[in-house]
Design a protein around this motif. Structure first.
Motif, PDB file in Angstrom:
ATOM      1  N   GLU A 252       8.097  12.997  13.058  1.00 21.97           N
ATOM      2  CA  GLU A 252       8.945  12.641  12.009  1.00 21.97           C
ATOM      3  C   GLU A 252       9.705  11.420  11.706  1.00 21.97           C
ATOM      4  OE1 GLU A 252       9.726  15.474   9.853  1.00 21.97           O
ATOM      5  OE2 GLU A 252       8.447  16.608  10.933  1.00 21.97           O
ATOM      6  N   GLN A 253       8.870  10.125  12.120  1.00 22.68           N
ATOM      7  CA  GLN A 253       9.456   9.167  11.931  1.00 22.68           C
ATOM      8  C   GLN A 253       8.047   8.027  11.143  1.00 22.68           C
ATOM      9  OE1 GLN A 253      11.425   6.950  15.306  1.00 22.68           O
ATOM     10  NE2 GLN A 253      12.159   8.928  15.928  1.00 22.68           N
ATOM     11  N   SER A 254       8.330   6.882  10.984  1.00 21.01           N
ATOM     12  CA  SER A 254       7.290   5.939  10.499  1.00 21.01           C
ATOM     13  C   SER A 254       6.411   5.300  11.479  1.00 21.01           C
ATOM     14  CB  SER A 254       8.257   4.788   9.656  1.00 21.01           C
ATOM     15  OG  SER A 254       7.336   4.136   8.972  1.00 21.01           O
ATOM     16  N   LEU A 255       5.551   4.891  10.999  1.00 24.21           N
ATOM     17  CA  LEU A 255       4.587   4.185  11.973  1.00 24.21           C
ATOM     18  C   LEU A 255       4.960   2.770  12.162  1.00 24.21           C
ATOM     19  CD1 LEU A 255       2.759   6.089   9.838  1.00 24.21           C
ATOM     20  CD2 LEU A 255       0.863   4.659  10.636  1.00 24.21           C
TER      21      LEU A 255
ATOM     22  N   LEU B 107       3.753  -0.806  14.207  1.00 25.60           N
ATOM     23  CA  LEU B 107       2.646  -1.699  14.748  1.00 25.60           C
ATOM     24  C   LEU B 107       2.854  -1.966  16.126  1.00 25.60           C
ATOM     25  CD1 LEU B 107      -0.059  -3.211  13.951  1.00 25.60           C
ATOM     26  CD2 LEU B 107       1.737  -5.481  13.439  1.00 25.60           C
TER      27      LEU B 107
ATOM     28  N   ARG C 115      -3.269  12.562  18.602  1.00 27.89           N
ATOM     29  CA  ARG C 115      -1.952  13.223  19.001  1.00 27.89           C
ATOM     30  C   ARG C 115      -1.746  13.430  20.605  1.00 27.89           C
ATOM     31  NH1 ARG C 115       0.982  16.135  15.198  1.00 27.89           N
ATOM     32  NH2 ARG C 115      -0.102  16.059  13.151  1.00 27.89           N
TER      33      ARG C 115
ATOM     34  N   PHE D 243      -2.403   5.633  15.908  1.00 27.81           N
ATOM     35  CA  PHE D 243      -3.679   5.289  15.012  1.00 27.81           C
ATOM     36  C   PHE D 243      -4.256   3.979  15.338  1.00 27.81           C
ATOM     37  CE2 PHE D 243      -2.743   8.736  11.714  1.00 27.81           C
ATOM     38  CZ  PHE D 243      -1.327   8.813  12.090  1.00 27.81           C
TER      39      PHE D 243
ATOM     40  N   PRO E 256      -7.888   8.940  12.032  1.00 26.38           N
ATOM     41  CA  PRO E 256      -7.219  10.124  11.637  1.00 26.38           C
ATOM     42  C   PRO E 256      -6.038  10.389  12.703  1.00 26.38           C
ATOM     43  CG  PRO E 256      -9.266  10.544  12.996  1.00 26.38           C
ATOM     44  CD  PRO E 256      -9.379   9.088  12.450  1.00 26.38           C
TER      45      PRO E 256
ATOM     46  N   GLN F 167       3.319   6.625  15.904  1.00 27.84           N
ATOM     47  CA  GLN F 167       3.985   7.177  15.173  1.00 27.84           C
ATOM     48  C   GLN F 167       4.926   8.370  15.880  1.00 27.84           C
ATOM     49  OE1 GLN F 167       2.439   9.721  11.934  1.00 27.84           O
ATOM     50  NE2 GLN F 167       4.346   9.087  10.780  1.00 27.84           N
TER      51      GLN F 167
ATOM     52  N   ILE G 289       1.971  10.040  17.969  1.00 24.45           N
ATOM     53  CA  ILE G 289       0.489   9.974  17.283  1.00 24.45           C
ATOM     54  C   ILE G 289       0.002   8.270  17.541  1.00 24.45           C
ATOM     55  CG2 ILE G 289      -1.133  10.451  15.425  1.00 24.45           C
ATOM     56  CD1 ILE G 289       0.956  12.395  14.496  1.00 24.45           C
TER      57      ILE G 289
ATOM     58  N   GLN H  18       0.816  -1.296  -0.011  1.00 24.01           N
ATOM     59  CA  GLN H  18       0.054  -0.050  -0.049  1.00 24.01           C
ATOM     60  C   GLN H  18       0.820   1.182  -0.051  1.00 24.01           C
ATOM     61  OE1 GLN H  18      -3.404  -1.576   3.027  1.00 24.01           O
ATOM     62  NE2 GLN H  18      -3.683   0.490   2.418  1.00 24.01           N
TER      63      GLN H  18
ATOM     64  N   PHE I  13       5.970  -0.663   7.587  1.00 19.24           N
ATOM     65  CA  PHE I  13       6.066   0.642   6.916  1.00 19.24           C
ATOM     66  C   PHE I  13       7.416   0.799   6.529  1.00 19.24           C
ATOM     67  CE2 PHE I  13       1.949   3.219   6.916  1.00 19.24           C
ATOM     68  CZ  PHE I  13       1.151   2.309   7.627  1.00 19.24           C
ATOM     69  N   GLY I  14       7.603   1.597   5.371  1.00 20.65           N
ATOM     70  CA  GLY I  14       8.967   2.294   5.093  1.00 20.65           C
ATOM     71  C   GLY I  14       9.278   3.575   5.914  1.00 20.65           C
ATOM     72  N   LYS I  15      10.446   3.996   5.718  1.00 21.41           N
ATOM     73  CA  LYS I  15      10.765   5.316   6.737  1.00 21.41           C
ATOM     74  C   LYS I  15      10.104   6.566   6.135  1.00 21.41           C
ATOM     75  CE  LYS I  15      14.709   3.729   9.281  1.00 21.41           C
ATOM     76  NZ  LYS I  15      14.446   2.414   9.386  1.00 21.41           N
TER      77      LYS I  15
ATOM     78  N   GLU J 131       3.377  -6.722  19.401  1.00 18.41           N
ATOM     79  CA  GLU J 131       4.695  -6.779  18.831  1.00 18.41           C
ATOM     80  C   GLU J 131       5.813  -6.515  19.951  1.00 18.41           C
ATOM     81  OE1 GLU J 131       4.840  -7.723  15.511  1.00 18.41           O
ATOM     82  OE2 GLU J 131       2.612  -7.741  15.947  1.00 18.41           O
TER      83      GLU J 131
ATOM     84  N   TYR K  34      -1.270   1.522  15.760  1.00 22.64           N
ATOM     85  CA  TYR K  34       0.235   1.717  15.401  1.00 22.64           C
ATOM     86  C   TYR K  34       0.719   3.269  16.392  1.00 22.64           C
ATOM     87  CZ  TYR K  34      -0.107  -0.967  11.374  1.00 22.64           C
ATOM     88  OH  TYR K  34      -0.218  -2.160  10.322  1.00 22.64           O
TER      89      TYR K  34
ATOM     90  N   LEU L 206       0.934  -4.977   8.334  1.00 21.76           N
ATOM     91  CA  LEU L 206       1.612  -4.000   7.472  1.00 21.76           C
ATOM     92  C   LEU L 206       3.090  -3.546   8.247  1.00 21.76           C
ATOM     93  CD1 LEU L 206      -0.858  -1.381   6.116  1.00 21.76           C
ATOM     94  CD2 LEU L 206       0.304  -3.265   4.885  1.00 21.76           C
TER      95      LEU L 206
ATOM     96  N   SER M 261      -3.163  13.081   8.895  1.00 22.61           N
ATOM     97  CA  SER M 261      -3.732  12.134   8.243  1.00 22.61           C
ATOM     98  C   SER M 261      -3.264  11.334   7.231  1.00 22.61           C
ATOM     99  CB  SER M 261      -5.013  12.713   7.843  1.00 22.61           C
ATOM    100  OG  SER M 261      -5.693  13.511   8.713  1.00 22.61           O
ATOM    101  N   LEU M 262      -3.641   9.865   7.347  1.00 23.06           N
ATOM    102  CA  LEU M 262      -2.931   9.009   6.129  1.00 23.06           C
ATOM    103  C   LEU M 262      -3.994   8.857   4.951  1.00 23.06           C
ATOM    104  CD1 LEU M 262      -1.328   6.396   8.486  1.00 23.06           C
ATOM    105  CD2 LEU M 262      -0.157   7.645   6.968  1.00 23.06           C
TER     106      LEU M 262
ATOM    107  N   ASN N 211      -5.218   7.036   1.761  1.00 20.56           N
ATOM    108  CA  ASN N 211      -4.689   5.893   0.966  1.00 20.56           C
ATOM    109  C   ASN N 211      -4.561   6.160  -0.424  1.00 20.56           C
ATOM    110  OD1 ASN N 211      -4.789   3.497   2.114  1.00 20.56           O
ATOM    111  ND2 ASN N 211      -6.823   3.703   2.919  1.00 20.56           N
TER     112      ASN N 211
ATOM    113  N   PHE O 142       4.380   7.119   2.414  1.00 16.48           N
ATOM    114  CA  PHE O 142       5.040   5.831   2.718  1.00 16.48           C
ATOM    115  C   PHE O 142       4.216   4.956   1.972  1.00 16.48           C
ATOM    116  CE2 PHE O 142       6.470   7.371   7.134  1.00 16.48           C
ATOM    117  CZ  PHE O 142       5.858   8.441   7.388  1.00 16.48           C
TER     118      PHE O 142
ATOM    119  N   GLN P 261      -5.908  -1.853   3.913  1.00 17.92           N
ATOM    120  CA  GLN P 261      -5.903  -1.330   5.480  1.00 17.92           C
ATOM    121  C   GLN P 261      -6.201   0.238   5.301  1.00 17.92           C
ATOM    122  OE1 GLN P 261      -3.144  -2.026   9.148  1.00 17.92           O
ATOM    123  NE2 GLN P 261      -3.388  -3.848   7.796  1.00 17.92           N
ATOM    124  N   TYR P 262      -7.245   0.366   6.356  1.00 12.88           N
ATOM    125  CA  TYR P 262      -7.601   1.882   6.607  1.00 12.88           C
ATOM    126  C   TYR P 262      -7.323   2.289   7.678  1.00 12.88           C
ATOM    127  CZ  TYR P 262     -10.524   0.639   2.343  1.00 12.88           C
ATOM    128  OH  TYR P 262     -10.905   0.233   1.235  1.00 12.88           O
ATOM    129  N   PHE P 263      -7.051   3.642   7.867  1.00  8.79           N
ATOM    130  CA  PHE P 263      -6.331   4.232   9.044  1.00  8.79           C
ATOM    131  C   PHE P 263      -7.322   5.190   9.733  1.00  8.79           C
ATOM    132  CE2 PHE P 263      -2.119   2.401   9.912  1.00  8.79           C
ATOM    133  CZ  PHE P 263      -1.898   1.735   8.794  1.00  8.79           C
TER     134      PHE P 263
END
Lengths: 108, 113
Positions: B40-43, B45, B109, B92, B106, B37, B90, A33, A98-100, B58, B35, A96, A42-43, A45, A86, B102-104
């Motif tokens: 400035e970083q990734s998400l 799980l 924070r 999620f 909003p 976050q 944050i 994805q 995620f990449g960075k 996890e 998740y 899932l 907000s993410l 899709n 992402f 897969q849906y997230f």
């Protein structure tokens, strides 16, 4: 090491130009994805792919599961395309990873 | 598709307190996830919320610190216990309606002072 390697980490484009983002996977992924994270956090899709190529407006994405990579092409970039992109991929357990992320800045 | 709502959308709390984050789906979903976050970083799980049973965590996340409930197929709650400034991020929730997208939500924070 990371299962999902995303590049570049940052990208600056002028309006009207384009570029490609890439994710390489170190393990077999069932699907990928792509998301845009906007300034509010907000993410959004963008694409889900189990294989092949999908296109939506100025965006096009490809997932090659055999060669373990996915790309997201942006053409005719607009200011509102700015944000962080992402990729996220799922293996057989459908979780899932995620990449960075790629921080895209579109300038006028 | 699935629409996910989170409450609150942001919160500020003092160190040592606990807070709850709620996630509601607009339809019944089989899988729900949480998740984290950092800025400035990734998400990352945290856990899979299982209906009617304990969540599956996890590596790096525990049920004592982040208890998760999922009483039915549309609702889940994440609690942050003994919050610390390092928990500021944050959060999620997400879900899949079937086997694909897969849906997230909003996001919530959280700032811990």
């Amino acid at each position: 090491g990371d299962q999902v390697e995303q590049s570049p980490s940052a990208l600056s484009l002028h309006e009207g130009t384009g570029s490609a983002l890439r994710c390489n996977f170190t393990t077999t992924m069932r699907a990928v994805q792509w998301f845009q994270q906007n300034s509010r956090g907000s993410l959004i899709n963008l694409f889900y792919l189990a294989s092949g190529t999908k296109e939506n407006g100025r965006l096009k994405s490809t997932f090659n599961s055999k060669e373990s990579y996915s790309t997201l092409h942006i053409r005719d970039a607009q200011l509102e395309d700015s944000g962080t992109y992402f990729c996220a991929a799922g293996g057989s357990n459908a979780k899932l990873t995620f990449g960075k992320g790629t921080k895209l800045s579109v300038k006028s | 598709s699935v629409l996910l709502y989170q409450k609150p959308n942001r919160d500020i709390c003092q160190s040592g307190t606990s807070l709850k984050i709620q996630c509601v789906a607009d339809s019944q979903v089989v899988s729900m996830f949480w998740y984290q976050q950092f800025q400035e970083q990734s998400l990352m799980l945290m856990a899979t919320a299982n209906e009617g049973s304990e969540a599956t965590y996890e590596s790096g996340f525990t049920k004592d610190k982040f208890p998760i409930s999922r009483p039915n197929l549309t609702f889940s709650t994440l609690t942050v216990n003994n919050a610390r400034p390092g928990d500021s991020s944050i959060y999620f929730c997400s879900s899949r309606a079937g086997q694909d997208t897969q849906y997230f939500g909003p996001g919530t924070r959280l700032l811990v002072l």
